[in-house]
Design a protein around this motif. Structure first.
Motif, PDB file in Angstrom:
ATOM      1  N   TYR A  11       0.826  -1.207   0.000  1.00 10.13           N
ATOM      2  CA  TYR A  11       0.000   0.000   0.000  1.00 10.13           C
ATOM      3  C   TYR A  11       0.859   1.254   0.000  1.00 10.13           C
ATOM      4  O   TYR A  11       0.629   2.190  -0.770  1.00 10.13           O
ATOM      5  CB  TYR A  11      -0.926  -0.022   1.223  1.00 10.13           C
ATOM      6  CG  TYR A  11      -1.815   1.187   1.329  1.00 10.13           C
ATOM      7  CD1 TYR A  11      -2.943   1.321   0.519  1.00 10.13           C
ATOM      8  CD2 TYR A  11      -1.533   2.207   2.245  1.00 10.13           C
ATOM      9  CE1 TYR A  11      -3.765   2.435   0.612  1.00 10.13           C
ATOM     10  CE2 TYR A  11      -2.353   3.322   2.344  1.00 10.13           C
ATOM     11  CZ  TYR A  11      -3.454   3.436   1.524  1.00 10.13           C
ATOM     12  OH  TYR A  11      -4.264   4.549   1.608  1.00 10.13           O
ATOM     13  N   ALA A  12       1.874   1.265   0.869  1.00 14.08           N
ATOM     14  CA  ALA A  12       2.698   2.464   1.024  1.00 14.08           C
ATOM     15  C   ALA A  12       3.546   2.751  -0.209  1.00 14.08           C
ATOM     16  O   ALA A  12       4.077   3.851  -0.354  1.00 14.08           O
ATOM     17  CB  ALA A  12       3.599   2.337   2.250  1.00 14.08           C
ATOM     18  N   ASP A  13       3.702   1.777  -1.092  1.00 11.66           N
ATOM     19  CA  ASP A  13       4.541   1.998  -2.276  1.00 11.66           C
ATOM     20  C   ASP A  13       3.763   2.591  -3.443  1.00 11.66           C
ATOM     21  O   ASP A  13       4.327   2.844  -4.506  1.00 11.66           O
ATOM     22  CB  ASP A  13       5.207   0.685  -2.708  1.00 11.66           C
ATOM     23  CG  ASP A  13       6.227   0.221  -1.675  1.00 11.66           C
ATOM     24  OD1 ASP A  13       6.701   1.086  -0.893  1.00 11.66           O
ATOM     25  OD2 ASP A  13       6.534  -0.978  -1.628  1.00 11.66           O
ATOM     26  N   HIS A  14       2.471   2.794  -3.261  1.00 16.61           N
ATOM     27  CA  HIS A  14       1.686   3.428  -4.319  1.00 16.61           C
ATOM     28  C   HIS A  14       1.755   4.944  -4.178  1.00 16.61           C
ATOM     29  O   HIS A  14       1.671   5.470  -3.063  1.00 16.61           O
ATOM     30  CB  HIS A  14       0.213   3.009  -4.213  1.00 16.61           C
ATOM     31  CG  HIS A  14      -0.056   1.590  -4.605  1.00 16.61           C
ATOM     32  ND1 HIS A  14      -0.195   1.200  -5.909  1.00 16.61           N
ATOM     33  CD2 HIS A  14      -0.198   0.467  -3.861  1.00 16.61           C
ATOM     34  CE1 HIS A  14      -0.436  -0.101  -5.964  1.00 16.61           C
ATOM     35  NE2 HIS A  14      -0.431  -0.584  -4.727  1.00 16.61           N
ATOM     36  N   ASP A  15       1.906   5.641  -5.308  1.00 18.24           N
ATOM     37  CA  ASP A  15       1.778   7.097  -5.269  1.00 18.24           C
ATOM     38  C   ASP A  15       0.293   7.414  -5.149  1.00 18.24           C
ATOM     39  O   ASP A  15      -0.539   6.694  -5.689  1.00 18.24           O
ATOM     40  CB  ASP A  15       2.331   7.722  -6.562  1.00 18.24           C
ATOM     41  CG  ASP A  15       3.841   7.599  -6.612  1.00 18.24           C
ATOM     42  OD1 ASP A  15       4.483   7.779  -5.556  1.00 18.24           O
ATOM     43  OD2 ASP A  15       4.369   7.294  -7.688  1.00 18.24           O
TER      44      ASP A  15
ATOM     45  N   PRO B 272      -1.985   7.033  -2.730  1.00 23.06           N
ATOM     46  CA  PRO B 272      -2.615   5.753  -2.360  1.00 23.06           C
ATOM     47  C   PRO B 272      -4.144   5.795  -2.264  1.00 23.06           C
ATOM     48  O   PRO B 272      -4.780   4.766  -2.434  1.00 23.06           O
ATOM     49  CB  PRO B 272      -1.991   5.436  -0.997  1.00 23.06           C
ATOM     50  CG  PRO B 272      -1.485   6.733  -0.492  1.00 23.06           C
ATOM     51  CD  PRO B 272      -1.061   7.505  -1.695  1.00 23.06           C
ATOM     52  N   LEU B 273      -4.693   6.989  -2.022  1.00 20.15           N
ATOM     53  CA  LEU B 273      -6.158   7.044  -1.888  1.00 20.15           C
ATOM     54  C   LEU B 273      -6.853   6.752  -3.209  1.00 20.15           C
ATOM     55  O   LEU B 273      -8.043   6.445  -3.229  1.00 20.15           O
ATOM     56  CB  LEU B 273      -6.605   8.415  -1.362  1.00 20.15           C
ATOM     57  CG  LEU B 273      -6.139   8.779   0.052  1.00 20.15           C
ATOM     58  CD1 LEU B 273      -6.727  10.120   0.474  1.00 20.15           C
ATOM     59  CD2 LEU B 273      -6.529   7.695   1.050  1.00 20.15           C
TER      60      LEU B 273
ATOM     61  N   SER C 172      -4.226  16.213   0.439  1.00 19.48           N
ATOM     62  CA  SER C 172      -3.019  15.389   0.634  1.00 19.48           C
ATOM     63  C   SER C 172      -2.719  14.503  -0.571  1.00 19.48           C
ATOM     64  O   SER C 172      -1.573  14.156  -0.818  1.00 19.48           O
ATOM     65  CB  SER C 172      -3.180  14.520   1.878  1.00 19.48           C
ATOM     66  OG  SER C 172      -4.112  13.487   1.627  1.00 19.48           O
ATOM     67  N   ASN C 173      -3.750  14.127  -1.319  1.00 20.58           N
ATOM     68  CA  ASN C 173      -3.544  13.267  -2.474  1.00 20.58           C
ATOM     69  C   ASN C 173      -3.825  13.997  -3.786  1.00 20.58           C
ATOM     70  O   ASN C 173      -4.034  13.366  -4.826  1.00 20.58           O
ATOM     71  CB  ASN C 173      -4.420  12.002  -2.372  1.00 20.58           C
ATOM     72  CG  ASN C 173      -3.764  10.909  -1.543  1.00 20.58           C
ATOM     73  OD1 ASN C 173      -3.487   9.813  -2.018  1.00 20.58           O
ATOM     74  ND2 ASN C 173      -3.468  11.214  -0.280  1.00 20.58           N
ATOM     75  N   GLY C 174      -3.848  15.319  -3.710  1.00 17.98           N
ATOM     76  CA  GLY C 174      -4.058  16.112  -4.916  1.00 17.98           C
ATOM     77  C   GLY C 174      -5.392  15.849  -5.598  1.00 17.98           C
ATOM     78  O   GLY C 174      -5.487  15.882  -6.826  1.00 17.98           O
TER      79      GLY C 174
ATOM     80  N   ALA D 253      -1.784  19.976   2.754  1.00  9.62           N
ATOM     81  CA  ALA D 253      -2.737  19.265   3.609  1.00  9.62           C
ATOM     82  C   ALA D 253      -2.399  19.482   5.084  1.00  9.62           C
ATOM     83  O   ALA D 253      -3.287  19.706   5.910  1.00  9.62           O
ATOM     84  CB  ALA D 253      -2.724  17.771   3.278  1.00  9.62           C
TER      85      ALA D 253
ATOM     86  N   PRO E 153       1.195   7.261   3.541  1.00 15.27           N
ATOM     87  CA  PRO E 153       1.812   6.129   4.258  1.00 15.27           C
ATOM     88  C   PRO E 153       3.335   6.170   4.321  1.00 15.27           C
ATOM     89  O   PRO E 153       3.910   5.415   5.099  1.00 15.27           O
ATOM     90  CB  PRO E 153       1.330   4.901   3.477  1.00 15.27           C
ATOM     91  CG  PRO E 153       0.925   5.405   2.144  1.00 15.27           C
ATOM     92  CD  PRO E 153       0.570   6.852   2.285  1.00 15.27           C
ATOM     93  N   ARG E 154       3.974   7.020   3.534  1.00 17.58           N
ATOM     94  CA  ARG E 154       5.434   7.115   3.639  1.00 17.58           C
ATOM     95  C   ARG E 154       5.748   8.053   4.796  1.00 17.58           C
ATOM     96  O   ARG E 154       5.596   9.268   4.687  1.00 17.58           O
ATOM     97  CB  ARG E 154       6.030   7.620   2.337  1.00 17.58           C
ATOM     98  CG  ARG E 154       5.887   6.575   1.243  1.00 17.58           C
ATOM     99  CD  ARG E 154       6.205   7.127  -0.104  1.00 17.58           C
ATOM    100  NE  ARG E 154       5.810   6.159  -1.130  1.00 17.58           N
ATOM    101  CZ  ARG E 154       5.718   6.428  -2.414  1.00 17.58           C
ATOM    102  NH1 ARG E 154       6.024   7.629  -2.848  1.00 17.58           N
ATOM    103  NH2 ARG E 154       5.340   5.500  -3.265  1.00 17.58           N
TER     104      ARG E 154
END
Lengths: 236, 249
Positions: A65-69, A71-72, A100-102, B7, B100-101
């Motif tokens: 999960y954390a390796d996705h740009d 992630p949402l 946070s996720n643009g 954010a 998550p990072r």
């Protein structure tokens, strides 16, 4: 597609998860069933990168999960509570998450409308009822319109109308090709919603397959569940 | 990264406690100038006041509460429970699913905090120093720009220090107790300087040498003071980041 492979989690001296493995496929609702404390939430937390496993991998579309740009836009998660600070309004909460996720600000109003919170969007999250908090949590999960949904006990705290709404929503989500993984200890609920079932007991997966396979020769999912999890005898 | 900083700015500025801290800091320092004016005037007149160029900067002290509160709430707000009926529910879960990072998240949070504290510190410094000049006028020299910059840097570093300590303890009460008691009631760090001059290099008091001439009995050059405090803050932030990366959320 969710692939969990050999996940072992030890907290303190307790082994909470023993080599948990299963998959959740696109276009299907996968029910993750188990008694309280069996390891459902722990597994989902490992999948989302909130907790670190001692062994094993938990992947979403082949990556952690954390390796996705952004992630949402890959997976949406609903865990305990609304996830919002009490003093923030529902709208303010969703706006910072979107930023946070643009994600576009207009998406905030869309998800508020989708979960039926538009009228209460200016209210502080601390004043929300349990059911409204769950709706806000779901709205947050849907912000990035993700193809994967991960939901921990989603019907907890919902009234009957809310439960029906959630069931329809999850079925529709799977019908449009989403991967839906939901945990529950409510067998009746899962039997109505899930295509596939994974049963976990004391940190081990004890059964996995389509609903029909897991029910097998038992009369109901509940019978199948109790048969597989009551190995130590029922004490009441 | 830019979206993460945005954010985090939104989150910080959306907290009532953050505004309480900022406004309290901004109001308290100038207010103290007024309250202390008669006594200060007497001390300046009979020469018992130390270095007059310190006067305006001494008055800034109380405003630092704002920087500390901002550093604390940036983290403690992540850990407060979202409600009685959801014992594990905390904003941190949302934060970590959105970002998550973890090292990047901490960097973005630190950047947002630095921006807000720098603005708050500058405003407080300008207001307080301006007021001191108005009240005491010719009795004191005009503040040197380098010292104003040193004061604002102290502000930012103290905010980051509060940020690091709160991350380590995952609880704002501990940080606030340590920092506020230490800075405003009984300064343990200051008392320790009576035991060993090395205590003057503790993180909370060494930084004051960046903009004050008379701090305790030890003289430390402003640049040295800035470097020592920066090193402290960097070390504590490093420890906080290491723990944050390793811990289960």
């Amino acid at each position: 597609m969710i692939t969990i492979d050999g996940v072992t989690k030890i907290r303190g001296r307790t082994r909470i998860l023993h080599e948990v493995s299963f998959t959740a496929r696109p276009g299907r609702v996968t029910g993750f069933l188990g008694p309280n404390g069996a390891g459902k939430t722990s597994t989902l937390r490992v999948l989302l990168g909130l907790d670190r496993p001692q062994a094993g991998t938990a992947l979403i579309d082949g990556r952690r999960y954390a390796d996705h740009d952004r992630p949402l836009t890959v997976a949406g998660a609903l865990l305990d509570g609304s996830g919002a600070h009490r003093s923030r309004s529902a709208r303010a909460h969703l706006r910072w998450v979107a930023a946070s996720n643009g994600l576009p600000r207009a998406r905030v109003e869309e998800v508020l409308d989708l979960v039926g919170l538009s009228a209460d969007a200016g209210k502080r999250a601390g004043r929300f009822s349990l059911g409204m908090g769950r709706r806000l949590g779901l709205a947050t999960a849907l912000l990035g319109d993700p193809p994967v949904l991960i939901l921990d006990e989603p019907v907890n705290g919902l009234d009957p109308a809310g439960i029906r709404w959630m069931r329809t929503f999850l079925r529709d989500s799977a019908a449009t090709g989403r991967t839906v993984l939901l945990s529950s200890h409510l067998m009746g609920e899962l039997a109505e919603t899930a295509d596939d079932v994974v049963i976990i007991d004391r940190g081990r997966v004890v059964a996995a397959g389509t609903l029909a396979e897991v029910v097998g020769e038992h009369a109901t999912l509940e019978d199948a569940f109790l048969d597989r999890t009551a190995s130590e005898g029922v004490s009441w | 990264m830019v979206s993460l900083v945005r954010a985090e700015l939104r989150k910080l500025l959306g907290l009532r406690t953050a505004w309480v801290g900022m406004v309290a800091g901004l109001v308290a320092a100038p207010a103290l100038v007024f309250v202390n004016a008669p006594a200060t005037r007497r001390a300046l007149a009979d020469g018992t006041w130390g270095d007059p160029s310190d006067l305006g900067f001494q008055s800034l002290g109380i405003g630092l509460l704002g920087a500390m509160i901002l550093g604390v709430v940036a983290v403690s707000s992540e850990y407060t429970s979202t409600g009685e009926d959801s014992p594990d529910g905390r904003q941190l879960i949302t934060t970590l699913t959105a970002a998550p990072r973890r090292h990047r998240l901490l960097a973005a949070k630190g950047a947002a905090l630095t921006l807000v504290v720098a603005v708050q510190g500058t405003l407080t410094a300008v207001a307080t120093l301006g007021l001191v000049e108005m009240v005491h006028g010719a009795a004191i020299p005009s503040p040197a720009p380098a010292r104003v910059a040193g004061a604002v840097l102290y502000w930012v570093l103290l905010g980051l220090l509060a940020y690091a300590i709160t991350l380590i303890f995952r609880n704002g009460v501990v940080t606030l107790t340590v920092l506020i008691v230490n800075s405003s009631m009984v300064s343990v760090s200051y008392l320790l300087t009576k035991v060993t001059p090395l205590a003057a290099y503790l993180p909370d008091i060494v930084g004051a040498h960046m903009f004050l001439r008379d701090v305790g009995d030890v003289r430390i050059a402003p640049v040295t003071a800035g470097l020592v405090m920066t090193a402290w803050v960097a070390a504590l932030l490093g420890l906080a980041a290491w723990l944050f990366q390793r811990r289960d959320a």
